[in-house]
Motif scaffolding. Structure first.
Motif, PDB file in Angstrom:
ATOM      1  N   PHE A 102       0.838  -1.200   0.000  1.00 48.99           N
ATOM      2  CA  PHE A 102       0.000   0.000   0.000  1.00 48.99           C
ATOM      3  C   PHE A 102       0.872   1.248   0.000  1.00 48.99           C
ATOM      4  O   PHE A 102       0.446   2.301  -0.451  1.00 48.99           O
ATOM      5  CB  PHE A 102      -0.953  -0.015   1.193  1.00 48.99           C
ATOM      6  CG  PHE A 102      -2.022  -1.053   1.034  1.00 48.99           C
ATOM      7  CD1 PHE A 102      -3.195  -0.765   0.356  1.00 48.99           C
ATOM      8  CD2 PHE A 102      -1.839  -2.341   1.517  1.00 48.99           C
ATOM      9  CE1 PHE A 102      -4.175  -1.728   0.174  1.00 48.99           C
ATOM     10  CE2 PHE A 102      -2.810  -3.314   1.344  1.00 48.99           C
ATOM     11  CZ  PHE A 102      -3.978  -3.006   0.669  1.00 48.99           C
ATOM     12  N   CYS A 103       2.089   1.131   0.486  1.00 44.46           N
ATOM     13  CA  CYS A 103       3.027   2.260   0.482  1.00 44.46           C
ATOM     14  C   CYS A 103       3.427   2.623  -0.948  1.00 44.46           C
ATOM     15  O   CYS A 103       3.552   3.795  -1.285  1.00 44.46           O
ATOM     16  CB  CYS A 103       4.280   1.912   1.283  1.00 44.46           C
ATOM     17  SG  CYS A 103       3.959   1.486   3.001  1.00 44.46           S
ATOM     18  N   TRP A 104       3.662   1.609  -1.757  1.00 42.74           N
ATOM     19  CA  TRP A 104       4.117   1.816  -3.134  1.00 42.74           C
ATOM     20  C   TRP A 104       2.997   1.663  -4.153  1.00 42.74           C
ATOM     21  O   TRP A 104       3.227   1.859  -5.344  1.00 42.74           O
ATOM     22  CB  TRP A 104       5.240   0.840  -3.464  1.00 42.74           C
ATOM     23  CG  TRP A 104       6.509   1.078  -2.712  1.00 42.74           C
ATOM     24  CD1 TRP A 104       6.812   2.126  -1.889  1.00 42.74           C
ATOM     25  CD2 TRP A 104       7.657   0.232  -2.714  1.00 42.74           C
ATOM     26  NE1 TRP A 104       8.071   1.983  -1.385  1.00 42.74           N
ATOM     27  CE2 TRP A 104       8.612   0.824  -1.875  1.00 42.74           C
ATOM     28  CE3 TRP A 104       7.961  -0.973  -3.338  1.00 42.74           C
ATOM     29  CZ2 TRP A 104       9.865   0.267  -1.652  1.00 42.74           C
ATOM     30  CZ3 TRP A 104       9.203  -1.526  -3.108  1.00 42.74           C
ATOM     31  CH2 TRP A 104      10.150  -0.915  -2.284  1.00 42.74           C
ATOM     32  N   ASP A 105       1.810   1.250  -3.716  1.00 41.00           N
ATOM     33  CA  ASP A 105       0.671   1.032  -4.605  1.00 41.00           C
ATOM     34  C   ASP A 105       1.045   0.079  -5.738  1.00 41.00           C
ATOM     35  O   ASP A 105       0.808   0.353  -6.913  1.00 41.00           O
ATOM     36  CB  ASP A 105       0.162   2.379  -5.158  1.00 41.00           C
ATOM     37  CG  ASP A 105      -1.206   2.262  -5.807  1.00 41.00           C
ATOM     38  OD1 ASP A 105      -1.938   1.324  -5.469  1.00 41.00           O
ATOM     39  OD2 ASP A 105      -1.533   3.115  -6.654  1.00 41.00           O
ATOM     40  N   ALA A 106       1.642  -1.050  -5.347  1.00 45.10           N
ATOM     41  CA  ALA A 106       2.118  -2.016  -6.342  1.00 45.10           C
ATOM     42  C   ALA A 106       2.270  -3.396  -5.704  1.00 45.10           C
ATOM     43  O   ALA A 106       2.440  -3.518  -4.493  1.00 45.10           O
ATOM     44  CB  ALA A 106       3.456  -1.571  -6.913  1.00 45.10           C
ATOM     45  N   VAL A 107       2.249  -4.426  -6.542  1.00 42.06           N
ATOM     46  CA  VAL A 107       2.560  -5.775  -6.099  1.00 42.06           C
ATOM     47  C   VAL A 107       4.079  -5.884  -6.052  1.00 42.06           C
ATOM     48  O   VAL A 107       4.773  -5.472  -6.986  1.00 42.06           O
ATOM     49  CB  VAL A 107       1.981  -6.830  -7.064  1.00 42.06           C
ATOM     50  CG1 VAL A 107       2.357  -8.226  -6.611  1.00 42.06           C
ATOM     51  CG2 VAL A 107       0.470  -6.682  -7.171  1.00 42.06           C
ATOM     52  N   VAL A 108       4.605  -6.413  -4.948  1.00 40.14           N
ATOM     53  CA  VAL A 108       6.054  -6.497  -4.769  1.00 40.14           C
ATOM     54  C   VAL A 108       6.482  -7.931  -4.482  1.00 40.14           C
ATOM     55  O   VAL A 108       5.705  -8.739  -3.979  1.00 40.14           O
ATOM     56  CB  VAL A 108       6.539  -5.563  -3.641  1.00 40.14           C
ATOM     57  CG1 VAL A 108       6.298  -4.102  -4.000  1.00 40.14           C
ATOM     58  CG2 VAL A 108       5.898  -5.911  -2.314  1.00 40.14           C
ATOM     59  N   GLN A 109       7.719  -8.222  -4.793  1.00 40.55           N
ATOM     60  CA  GLN A 109       8.302  -9.530  -4.528  1.00 40.55           C
ATOM     61  C   GLN A 109       8.820  -9.537  -3.093  1.00 40.55           C
ATOM     62  O   GLN A 109       9.571  -8.644  -2.689  1.00 40.55           O
ATOM     63  CB  GLN A 109       9.442  -9.780  -5.515  1.00 40.55           C
ATOM     64  CG  GLN A 109      10.039 -11.153  -5.435  1.00 40.55           C
ATOM     65  CD  GLN A 109      11.068 -11.367  -6.530  1.00 40.55           C
ATOM     66  OE1 GLN A 109      10.977 -10.791  -7.605  1.00 40.55           O
ATOM     67  NE2 GLN A 109      12.052 -12.201  -6.250  1.00 40.55           N
ATOM     68  N   ASP A 110       8.435 -10.527  -2.325  1.00 37.97           N
ATOM     69  CA  ASP A 110       8.773 -10.584  -0.911  1.00 37.97           C
ATOM     70  C   ASP A 110      10.278 -10.597  -0.669  1.00 37.97           C
ATOM     71  O   ASP A 110      10.760  -9.972   0.270  1.00 37.97           O
ATOM     72  CB  ASP A 110       8.125 -11.804  -0.253  1.00 37.97           C
ATOM     73  CG  ASP A 110       8.315 -11.812   1.244  1.00 37.97           C
ATOM     74  OD1 ASP A 110       7.899 -10.826   1.890  1.00 37.97           O
ATOM     75  OD2 ASP A 110       8.882 -12.790   1.771  1.00 37.97           O
ATOM     76  N   SER A 111      11.040 -11.284  -1.494  1.00 35.98           N
ATOM     77  CA  SER A 111      12.481 -11.381  -1.273  1.00 35.98           C
ATOM     78  C   SER A 111      13.223 -10.089  -1.606  1.00 35.98           C
ATOM     79  O   SER A 111      14.407  -9.964  -1.299  1.00 35.98           O
ATOM     80  CB  SER A 111      13.062 -12.547  -2.085  1.00 35.98           C
ATOM     81  OG  SER A 111      12.863 -12.328  -3.469  1.00 35.98           O
ATOM     82  N   CYS A 112      12.543  -9.134  -2.208  1.00 28.13           N
ATOM     83  CA  CYS A 112      13.182  -7.873  -2.598  1.00 28.13           C
ATOM     84  C   CYS A 112      12.635  -6.666  -1.836  1.00 28.13           C
ATOM     85  O   CYS A 112      13.126  -5.553  -2.015  1.00 28.13           O
ATOM     86  CB  CYS A 112      12.990  -7.615  -4.088  1.00 28.13           C
ATOM     87  SG  CYS A 112      13.721  -8.860  -5.141  1.00 28.13           S
ATOM     88  N   THR A 113      11.623  -6.876  -1.019  1.00 24.57           N
ATOM     89  CA  THR A 113      10.927  -5.768  -0.365  1.00 24.57           C
ATOM     90  C   THR A 113      10.571  -6.156   1.064  1.00 24.57           C
ATOM     91  O   THR A 113      10.271  -7.310   1.341  1.00 24.57           O
ATOM     92  CB  THR A 113       9.625  -5.440  -1.116  1.00 24.57           C
ATOM     93  OG1 THR A 113       9.896  -5.372  -2.518  1.00 24.57           O
ATOM     94  CG2 THR A 113       9.032  -4.122  -0.666  1.00 24.57           C
TER      95      THR A 113
END
Length: 157
Positions: A102-113
């Protein structure tokens, strides 16, 4: 999982002064709070990422249509409903976990974020939270850009 913290708030439990909210937990019957308004009450926090918990006002305000909206995973292998990205979503094809930031308003990869619980913000994996100056900084092998404290991996390399 047994709850670790119990508050005694007299001001409603709706700020991070509340020890329960500060630790991403709802208040319960063992708390001594008055006029409790902890936004995590009646929320299954076990099924949410830290980012979703710390943005609970946004999450609880989502409509059914918004929860059903599909997002493409960064790997490109599939599209997943937002409701399934509120917790880790595992892609079998690439063997990676993803979640919605929700901070970036995007789907993120867990190992990178990761989501810094202290700063209440999503961060790149190369950032770390400095305990000395209480700010996030870049470069796990570099000193803190704010106060000069050594990074968590400085001795590793």
């Amino acid at each position: 999982m047994e709850k670790e913290y119990h508050c005694n708030c007299k001001a409603g439990c709706d700020t991070y002064r509340c020890v329960c909210l500060k630790h991403n937990e709802p208040c319960d019957e063992n708390c001594g709070c008055v006029d409790c308004r902890n936004p995590l009450n009646d929320v299954d926090v076990e099924s949410l990422t830290v980012c979703a918990i710390q943005n609970i006002d946004i999450v609880t305000g989502l409509t059914e249509d918004e929860l059903e909206e599909r997002y493409e995973l960064p790997c490109g292998h599939e599209q997943v409903a937002l409701k399934d990205l509120l917790d880790d979503c595992y892609c079998e094809e690439c063997a990676e976990s993803y979640w919605y930031s929700f901070c970036w308003d995007a789907v993120v990869q867990d190992s990178c974020t990761w989501h810094c619980e202290i700063c209440h913000a999503c961060r790149d994996w190369r950032e770390w939270h400095c305990e000395r100056c209480n700010k996030c900084t870049y470069g796990v092998t570099l000193p803190c850009q704010h106060c000069g404290a050594e990074g968590p991996m400085a001795d590793f390399y």
